[in-house]
Design an enzyme around this catalytic site. Sequence first.
Site, PDB file in Angstrom:
ATOM      1  N   SER A 156      44.078  71.943  30.989  1.00  0.00           N
ATOM      2  CA  SER A 156      43.374  71.327  29.865  1.00  0.00           C
ATOM      3  C   SER A 156      42.389  72.310  29.239  1.00  0.00           C
ATOM      4  O   SER A 156      42.300  72.419  28.011  1.00  0.00           O
ATOM      5  CB  SER A 156      42.633  70.065  30.328  1.00  0.00           C
ATOM      6  OG  SER A 156      43.550  69.058  30.718  1.00  0.00           O
ATOM      7  N   THR A 296      54.823  67.068  30.582  1.00  0.00           N
ATOM      8  CA  THR A 296      54.184  66.376  31.698  1.00  0.00           C
ATOM      9  C   THR A 296      55.002  65.203  32.205  1.00  0.00           C
ATOM     10  O   THR A 296      55.076  64.952  33.409  1.00  0.00           O
ATOM     11  CB  THR A 296      52.795  65.869  31.265  1.00  0.00           C
ATOM     12  OG1 THR A 296      52.047  66.965  30.754  1.00  0.00           O
ATOM     13  CG2 THR A 296      52.056  65.263  32.441  1.00  0.00           C
ATOM     14  N   ASP A 387      49.621  77.547  34.728  1.00  0.00           N
ATOM     15  CA  ASP A 387      48.901  76.829  35.789  1.00  0.00           C
ATOM     16  C   ASP A 387      49.409  77.229  37.170  1.00  0.00           C
ATOM     17  O   ASP A 387      50.430  76.697  37.643  1.00  0.00           O
ATOM     18  CB  ASP A 387      49.055  75.313  35.621  1.00  0.00           C
ATOM     19  CG  ASP A 387      47.956  74.716  34.767  1.00  0.00           C
ATOM     20  OD1 ASP A 387      47.226  75.486  34.129  1.00  0.00           O
ATOM     21  OD2 ASP A 387      47.826  73.479  34.731  1.00  0.00           O
ATOM     22  N   PRO A 388      48.718  78.128  37.862  1.00  0.00           N
ATOM     23  CA  PRO A 388      49.134  78.462  39.233  1.00  0.00           C
ATOM     24  C   PRO A 388      49.129  77.270  40.178  1.00  0.00           C
ATOM     25  O   PRO A 388      49.902  77.244  41.143  1.00  0.00           O
ATOM     26  CB  PRO A 388      48.098  79.513  39.662  1.00  0.00           C
ATOM     27  CG  PRO A 388      47.604  80.105  38.381  1.00  0.00           C
ATOM     28  CD  PRO A 388      47.608  78.972  37.403  1.00  0.00           C
ATOM     29  N   TYR A 418      22.395  88.367  30.967  1.00  0.00           N
ATOM     30  CA  TYR A 418      22.259  88.181  32.421  1.00  0.00           C
ATOM     31  C   TYR A 418      23.580  88.263  33.156  1.00  0.00           C
ATOM     32  O   TYR A 418      23.609  88.406  34.381  1.00  0.00           O
ATOM     33  CB  TYR A 418      21.550  86.859  32.735  1.00  0.00           C
ATOM     34  CG  TYR A 418      22.379  85.615  32.576  1.00  0.00           C
ATOM     35  CD1 TYR A 418      23.043  85.050  33.667  1.00  0.00           C
ATOM     36  CD2 TYR A 418      22.510  84.984  31.340  1.00  0.00           C
ATOM     37  CE1 TYR A 418      23.801  83.908  33.533  1.00  0.00           C
ATOM     38  CE2 TYR A 418      23.266  83.841  31.198  1.00  0.00           C
ATOM     39  CZ  TYR A 418      23.909  83.301  32.291  1.00  0.00           C
ATOM     40  OH  TYR A 418      24.659  82.170  32.139  1.00  0.00           O
TER      41      TYR A 418
END
Length: 616
Positions: A156, A296, A387-388, A418
């Site tokens: 996502s 999906t 997507d692993p 930083y």
Amino acid sequence: MTEKSRTGLNLDALFIGDKSENADIFKKTMDKLIDEHMGWRLNYMPQDKPLITENDKGSETFKKTSQHMQSVLDDLSVRLRSNSVPWHSPRYFGHMNSETLMPAILAYSYAMLWNGNNVAYESSPGTSQMEEEVGQDFATLNGYKDGWGHISADGSLANMEGLWYARNMKSLPLAMKKIKPELVSGKSDWELLNMSAEEVLEILNSVDPEVAADIKAHSARAGHNMDKLGKWIVPQTKHYSWLKAADVTGVGLDNVVSCPVDEHYRLDVDALEKIIRDLAAKEIPVLGVVAVVGSTEEGQIDPVDKIVELRDKLQQEGIYFYLHIDAAYGSYGRSLFLDEDNNFIPYDELKTVHQKYGVFQENKEYISRYVYDVYKAFPEAQSITVDPHKMGYVPYAAGGITIRHKNMRDIIGYFPVYVYDKRSGAPATLTPYILEGSKAGATAAAVWTAHRVLPLNVSGYGKLIGRSIEAAQRYYEFLKNLSFNINGNEVEVNPLTKPDFNMVDWTFNVKGNTNLAKMNELNLKFYQKASFVDGPVYNNDFLTSHTDFATDGYGDSPVPYVKSLGFSEDEWQKVQSVGILRACILTPFLYDRDNFASYAEKIKKAMEEKLTAILG
């Protein structure tokens, strides 16, 4: 199981096993790794005395606190054992979960001891370097010669980054016109909004950094010209994350256009062309198009090669769109087509190469020319979701994205001092170029380790993906020839479509039933019997998942399937939804013909018992 590969790679050695067959290897290796970490702690600055003394450990409060910790962990174990799904088992035919690679589990667990945060090199030099290397792995896997990539929490977020890239890219020409008009002189706004990504990047890289920064400061990243960028086209099989991405990036849900799919649940390229031409006739640009490789709900594969052909044709007419491939599920499948030098294997040699490496047990046409051509076209997309934690068989959370041109990342980059100070001499961290900040170094270690144990080509991951595809084909053929007699009622089993990848969908229906709502109720009740809905699942002998294909998402694309089951179109219009049982066949064990035959009888019996309980 017998490995026939000439490479010497035995996949059975890389999983703990359904019955913990390799538990001894796992425990021995974990003990070794933990001992090495404890020794590392002990030997750092040996002149420092221990700050937790034996006296401290002997105190009553110490003992009570330790005992309380053990008690809470005992409770944790009870809750997990009582409320977890046996995803490792070949009996699990549900979501995108499966037995996970043992080296990835070991690496993840081990790396947690060393580094918790991949936000900057100064806090995580080891795992930050691993993530850089994994990003290059993603690029190489997907055919990008000058690409770049990184791990994200999930698909996502990777999809959101894809839209982020497209949004910023599309707006840059308008910003160039405002800041330095001579860069795009002679071009109308319509032409500016249809410049290719490559052309935009070439111009941006030709100017001084200060000018480039000023251009980016007047792009969509600052909210400029958001109303001019056009439509984001997704197939009806889209993942819901695309709606979230449009919301969060400011593109807006009204600018998301759903493209019809065909009867195989693949994006309809003719419909896509019509949508784009209708928009162009109104001078509405196309921000981008999403192709799904491994949808999906169905696991189907969109015709990426045909979408690329359409883009190239339209570009000759002055119409251009950014192309993102949502291959969260299917990206690792590209390893089936790469030789050990990462060359894309010619189609007429593919079957021979697969036999050489023992990718499939049966000598069948498991890879169609259609699927081959889709994967071959991957390098033509601007960005790809990877997507692993799905087909990479590594622990969650491990999504990822890769981009075609490394310098694309500059159009979304931020450089907080930083985490990245040029004066320090430290390598550039990933953080300025990604959506996330702090992230788990353990994830990078898990993916890095998996890729080194299993190369991303036909000799490594290709063999693992091949097991999954072969098991899915066995399951599909099993369902095609299946029916039940339940108390005098014949219950038919109807697979949705031949899988492009390894997802298999199906329905049950009582023969002669023409009431679609009644069939939907039967399949919903079956799902409830075959999931956590009906209670604890540890003793459940068959587990699956469920979804609905409804008109609000799929339009009328399910009509051919519904009609093939004997329902009228009027019945479809009345119900406007069909309930589907869905199985992700990720298990690495059911590719074997004998193993599958053994489990097929168990699955058939489990299905029959559940149907009897529903219809009895």
